[in-house]
Scaffold this active site. Sequence first.
Site, short mmCIF file in Angstrom:
data_model
loop_
_atom_site.label_atom_id
_atom_site.label_comp_id
_atom_site.label_asym_id
_atom_site.label_seq_id
_atom_site.Cartn_x
_atom_site.Cartn_y
_atom_site.Cartn_z
N ARG A 161 -31.72 29.14 47.11
CA ARG A 161 -30.58 29.36 47.98
C ARG A 161 -29.88 30.64 47.51
O ARG A 161 -29.94 30.99 46.33
CB ARG A 161 -29.60 28.19 47.90
CG ARG A 161 -30.18 26.84 48.31
CD ARG A 161 -29.15 25.73 48.09
NE ARG A 161 -29.64 24.42 48.49
CZ ARG A 161 -30.24 23.56 47.67
NH1 ARG A 161 -30.41 23.88 46.39
NH2 ARG A 161 -30.65 22.38 48.12
N LYS A 185 -27.26 22.01 44.32
CA LYS A 185 -26.13 21.20 44.76
C LYS A 185 -25.65 20.29 43.63
O LYS A 185 -26.45 19.65 42.95
CB LYS A 185 -26.53 20.35 45.97
CG LYS A 185 -27.05 21.16 47.15
CD LYS A 185 -25.97 22.00 47.78
CE LYS A 185 -26.49 22.74 49.01
NZ LYS A 185 -25.46 23.56 49.65
N HIS A 260 -31.54 32.45 53.99
CA HIS A 260 -32.19 31.16 54.21
C HIS A 260 -33.54 31.34 54.89
O HIS A 260 -34.41 30.46 54.77
CB HIS A 260 -31.28 30.27 55.06
CG HIS A 260 -30.92 28.97 54.38
ND1 HIS A 260 -30.23 28.93 53.20
CD2 HIS A 260 -31.19 27.68 54.72
CE1 HIS A 260 -30.07 27.66 52.85
NE2 HIS A 260 -30.64 26.90 53.75
N ARG A 263 -36.01 31.21 52.26
CA ARG A 263 -36.19 29.83 51.76
C ARG A 263 -37.11 29.05 52.70
O ARG A 263 -38.02 28.35 52.25
CB ARG A 263 -34.82 29.16 51.63
CG ARG A 263 -34.84 27.74 51.06
CD ARG A 263 -33.41 27.33 50.72
NE ARG A 263 -33.27 25.92 50.46
CZ ARG A 263 -33.48 25.33 49.29
NH1 ARG A 263 -33.91 26.05 48.27
NH2 ARG A 263 -33.30 24.03 49.13
N HIS A 286 -34.50 19.64 46.57
CA HIS A 286 -34.04 18.62 47.50
C HIS A 286 -33.95 17.27 46.79
O HIS A 286 -34.88 16.87 46.08
CB HIS A 286 -35.01 18.48 48.69
CG HIS A 286 -34.91 19.60 49.67
ND1 HIS A 286 -35.91 19.92 50.55
CD2 HIS A 286 -33.90 20.49 49.91
CE1 HIS A 286 -35.54 20.93 51.30
NE2 HIS A 286 -34.34 21.31 50.93
N TYR A 295 -40.30 20.69 57.03
CA TYR A 295 -41.21 21.83 56.94
C TYR A 295 -42.64 21.44 57.30
O TYR A 295 -43.44 22.28 57.69
CB TYR A 295 -41.16 22.43 55.54
CG TYR A 295 -39.82 23.00 55.20
CD1 TYR A 295 -39.42 24.23 55.71
CD2 TYR A 295 -38.92 22.31 54.40
CE1 TYR A 295 -38.17 24.76 55.43
CE2 TYR A 295 -37.67 22.83 54.11
CZ TYR A 295 -37.31 24.05 54.63
OH TYR A 295 -36.08 24.57 54.36
#
Length: 315
Positions: A161, A185, A260, A263, A286, A295
């Site tokens: 990111r 995150k 992004h 990514r 993730h 994806y």
Amino acid sequence: MARHGAELLPELPAAIARAIGAYLAALRFERGLSLNSIDAYARDLGRYGTWLAEAGVDHLGEVTRTHIEDFALHLQDSGLAPRTRARGLVAVRRFHSFAHADGITDADPASEVSPPREGLRLPKALSVAAIEAMLATTGGEEPAQIRASALLELLYATGARISEAVGADLDDIDLETGLIRLYGKGGKERIVPFGSHAQAALGAWVSRVRPGMAAKAKAGTQAGALFLNARGTRMSRQTAWKIVGRAGELAGVGTEVSPHTFRHSFATHLLEGGADIRVVQELLGHASVTTTQIYTKVSEETLREVYATSHPRAR
């Protein structure tokens, strides 16, 4: 005393803050929404305004449909609950409709953005050729080109990111082993490998250009960041967005590509190359493989296209 509505907004570009404040006031005094509802709108639009600022957007008139679609993908990759993501995009669509109707903007870029349907929204991924064309635009010897090359190669090599890339410190990268520590995150740490192309670009940046920029930092300022600006302090996300946009423009891909995009392309190209989805999940950081599974749909679409154009009895 509790804070409500516009008081909940983070620090935003003045024009965007005024527009959001006007919308929140309309919700309260014209539509009579409850304070709890207005607070929810304030949180959703504050998140959107922050994202726009990081993308280098200072006025609503600069927002395009692509910005909104990329923000929807950002929400999808944010770890927020599906209902929160859907509510956030609905708030953005209604906000832009208000801004257009109220004369704040000349157009409504959200009018053609469909309401969120969970599980059906496919991320945008560039072809390998388009990515390589963007990377080729940074092949010069100017300091800005060397820095741009290092950033773009890292984004594509790791799927980081943009906040993770500009948030990385020099101590987080090991050029000899080709590994970088990224913080995702919630501060979750992961180690991601990168290949020889990124290794060479990052090596040139770290050894040839970065030291000169670091020397410009004033005493007491943070100069340990991997990517620096001309003042010797950490590169901003806005600058990173501009570097990506400029590369897209020079490569003929378009100015609306975003960090992004790299990514999404990273994940899609790995899966198309046969990578296991669990490995891609780990590389992307993730928390759930469900997020990564979107994806696989991109790869399925690619398979269908190849089949349709290649098989003699496909049509």
